[in-house]
Design a protein around this motif. Structure first.
Motif, PDB file in Angstrom:
ATOM      1  N   GLU A 134       0.806  -1.173  -0.055  1.00  0.00           N
ATOM      2  CA  GLU A 134      -0.060  -0.196  -0.007  1.00  0.00           C
ATOM      3  C   GLU A 134       0.729   1.263  -0.032  1.00  0.00           C
ATOM      4  N   ALA A 135       0.219   2.436  -0.266  1.00  0.00           N
ATOM      5  CA  ALA A 135       0.949   3.646  -0.419  1.00  0.00           C
ATOM      6  C   ALA A 135       0.914   4.158   1.058  1.00  0.00           C
TER       7      ALA A 135
ATOM      8  N   GLU B 197       2.284   8.120   3.013  1.00  0.00           N
ATOM      9  CA  GLU B 197       3.073   9.474   2.758  1.00  0.00           C
ATOM     10  C   GLU B 197       4.309   9.219   3.716  1.00  0.00           C
TER      11      GLU B 197
ATOM     12  N   ARG C 116       0.265  17.863 -14.715  1.00  0.00           N
ATOM     13  CA  ARG C 116       0.908  16.690 -14.212  1.00  0.00           C
ATOM     14  C   ARG C 116       2.294  16.612 -14.286  1.00  0.00           C
TER      15      ARG C 116
ATOM     16  N   ALA D 117       2.985   7.129  -5.741  1.00  0.00           N
ATOM     17  CA  ALA D 117       1.703   6.556  -5.679  1.00  0.00           C
ATOM     18  C   ALA D 117       0.793   7.463  -6.304  1.00  0.00           C
ATOM     19  N   GLU D 118       0.893   8.467  -6.404  1.00  0.00           N
ATOM     20  CA  GLU D 118       0.148   9.519  -7.041  1.00  0.00           C
ATOM     21  C   GLU D 118       0.658  10.370  -7.867  1.00  0.00           C
ATOM     22  N   ASP D 119       0.062  11.023  -9.019  1.00  0.00           N
ATOM     23  CA  ASP D 119       0.335  11.898  -9.685  1.00  0.00           C
ATOM     24  C   ASP D 119       0.859  13.200  -9.081  1.00  0.00           C
TER      25      ASP D 119
ATOM     26  N   LYS E 183       3.409  10.953  -1.440  1.00  0.00           N
ATOM     27  CA  LYS E 183       2.792   9.447  -1.258  1.00  0.00           C
ATOM     28  C   LYS E 183       3.685   8.494  -2.205  1.00  0.00           C
TER      29      LYS E 183
ATOM     30  N   SER F 288       4.044  11.390 -12.834  1.00  0.00           N
ATOM     31  CA  SER F 288       3.008  10.436 -12.725  1.00  0.00           C
ATOM     32  C   SER F 288       3.189   9.281 -11.682  1.00  0.00           C
ATOM     33  N   ALA F 289       1.985   8.938 -11.268  1.00  0.00           N
ATOM     34  CA  ALA F 289       2.133   7.860 -10.435  1.00  0.00           C
ATOM     35  C   ALA F 289       3.115   6.482 -11.132  1.00  0.00           C
TER      36      ALA F 289
END
Ligand code: AMP
Ligand code: MG
Length: 433
Positions: free
Chosen positions: A33-34, A36, A168, A48-50, A193, A171-172
């Motif tokens: 899992e991601a 912070e 953006r 894990a996120e853009d 993240k 990217s993730a």
């Protein structure tokens, strides 16, 4: 023995190719899992996120040079011999906002990175002015001589040139290297993240083992595997959790294994060769299930892989490396590293590979894929692979000397000197470039 058991037994003990073993192992691992994390800690992790920009970078049109902000039209006729003299009406440093605007016949002294004052359409660097002569005269600079006809827009870096607001930027899925960490900092992210790092519990087994740092005792050997594996886990981005040494008895093994149940993966070493099966099997029967494999590779033919029940639905994959220190490291490189990468969300599992000219033969006596410890160097533009000598799997210093593993395929009985060999690079020391 019923048919099912027979099939199972057969399945476990057949020779597996390296690829089959890897595929079976990776089937038990998932991307974690991601979470912070402080920006710097995320080095080597997967975004894990853009990452989206909240503002332009640079935020404002700004100067590329230390010099004078002017209107190009004011200096259209300037030359080295007959500079145009402009009135200096202000100064602006990086981080300040301009308090004066530029009009025909005036200039604002400006530093690199400082915002362009209203009205200015060019910057003339100090070198193209009489700044130095004037400064040497000791007087305040109230006027400045411009020695060139500055093209419109010269030495102005436009707002948003690097990054546009609301786009953006990363990217993730991106691996965070120093440059990406820098980009994220430039966007103002103090935290980010990322897919979290796997915790890898590491357990050595054997009555003969001493922990590094303990007093030497005749007949014993120091536990190398805990440390080489833990160091590899760290190197590839995981968090090693050293469980220490389990003795060759059920109680000791059981106690230690329990300490590994909170990890994302357990790596043990030793106890997977034929003579040792029974005890490890008994212990694992209490905790989960395990298969003992013969993998078509040298070193590291015996390998165990299983899952431990960790309470509820939770299961912890368990990789059982061979005990010989080179085998443990080579098997870790092929399987442990890939599992860590998969958990971290990375998609490329293989070490970087090159083609090299083999300086001496690699013999393959029994149809396994041979990973020969080698020193790769560049000579006259070609990579050359020289073996590190005796390839016995107990000689760990030969691993310390190597920077690559030269691969002789399973279907060749020899890779001759002078032939091209594929090498998995363990490192890229300077003399390889
Ligand atoms: P085993 O699989 O227990 O038969 O071990 C194979 C060989 O590896 C034996 O010579 C062991 O002494 C050696 N060995 C096992 N574990 C370690 C370790 N942690 N560090 C160094 N050598 C080891
Ligand atoms: Mg042993």
């Amino acid at each position: 023995m019923n048919r099912h058991e027979h099939g199972h037994r057969h399945h476990d003990e057949a020779m597996l190719s390296v690829e089959d073993a890897l595929e079976r192992i990776l089937g038990h691992f998932h991307v974690l899992e991601a979470e912070e994390t402080p920006l710097l800690d995320a080095l080597g992790q997967i975004l894990a996120e853009d990452a989206v920009s909240a503002h332009d970078i640079p935020p404002l049109d700004n100067s590329a040079m230390d010099g004078y902000a002017i209107q190009a039209a004011s200096v259209a006729n300037a030359t080295e011999e007959s500079p145009m003299t402009l009135r200096v009406v202000g100064a602006v440093a990086a981080g300040e906002l301009p308090s004066t605007s530029v009009e025909p016949g005036t200039a604002v002294r400006i530093m690199t990175g400082a915002p362009i004052p209203p009205g200015a359409d060019s910057v003339v660097p100090f070198e193209e002015t009489d700044e130095i002569e004037r400064r040497n005269s000791g007087h305040d600079i109230t006027e400045i001589g411009i020695k060139i006809a500055a093209p419109l827009g010269s030495d102005i870096r436009p707002a948003g040139q690097d990054v546009r607001e609301n786009t953006r930027v990363l990217s993730a899925g991106t691996v965070l290297r120093p440059s990406e960490i820098g980009v994220l900092a430039s966007l103002g992210f103090g935290k980010v993240k990322v897919v979290r790092r796997p915790v890898v519990a590491i357990l050595s087994t054997g009555d003969e083992l001493l922990n590094a740092g303990d007093a030497y005792s005749e007949g014993k050997i120091y536990d190398a595997n805990s440390y080489s594996v833990a160091a590899s886990v760290l190197r590839y981005g995981g968090v090693p959790k050293l469980l220490g040494i389990a003795r060759d008895n059920l109680d000791s093994m059981n106690t230690k294994l329990r300490e590994g149940l909170e990890a994302d993966m357990l790596i043990t070493s030793a106890g997977v060769s034929k003579g040792d099966y029974d005890m490890v099997k008994d212990v694992l029967a209490d905790h989960g299930r395990i298969a003992f494999w013969s993998v078509r590779m040298r070193p590291a033919k015996p390998l165990a892989f299983g899952v431990l029940n960790a309470g509820g639905d939770r299961q912890v994959p368990h990789l059982g490396l061979p005990g010989n220190p080179v085998s443990a490291m080579v098997a870790f490189e092929q399987f442990g590293r890939a599992a860590i990468h998969k958990m971290m969300g990375k998609t490329g599992y293989l070490k970087p590979r090159i083609q090299a000219i083999l300086d001496e033969p690699i013999y393959n006596t029994d149809g396994r894929r041979v990973y020969a410890r080698a020193v790769i160097s560049k000579q006259n533009g070609d990579y050359h692979a020289k073996l590190t000598g005796n390839q016995s799997s107990n000689l760990l210093t030969s691993m310390a000397g190597a920077n690559g593993l030269a691969v002789c395929p399973e279907d060749l009985s020899v890779k001759e000197a002078g032939e091209t060999v594929e090498v998995q690079m363990l490192d890229w020391p300077e003399d390889v470039f």
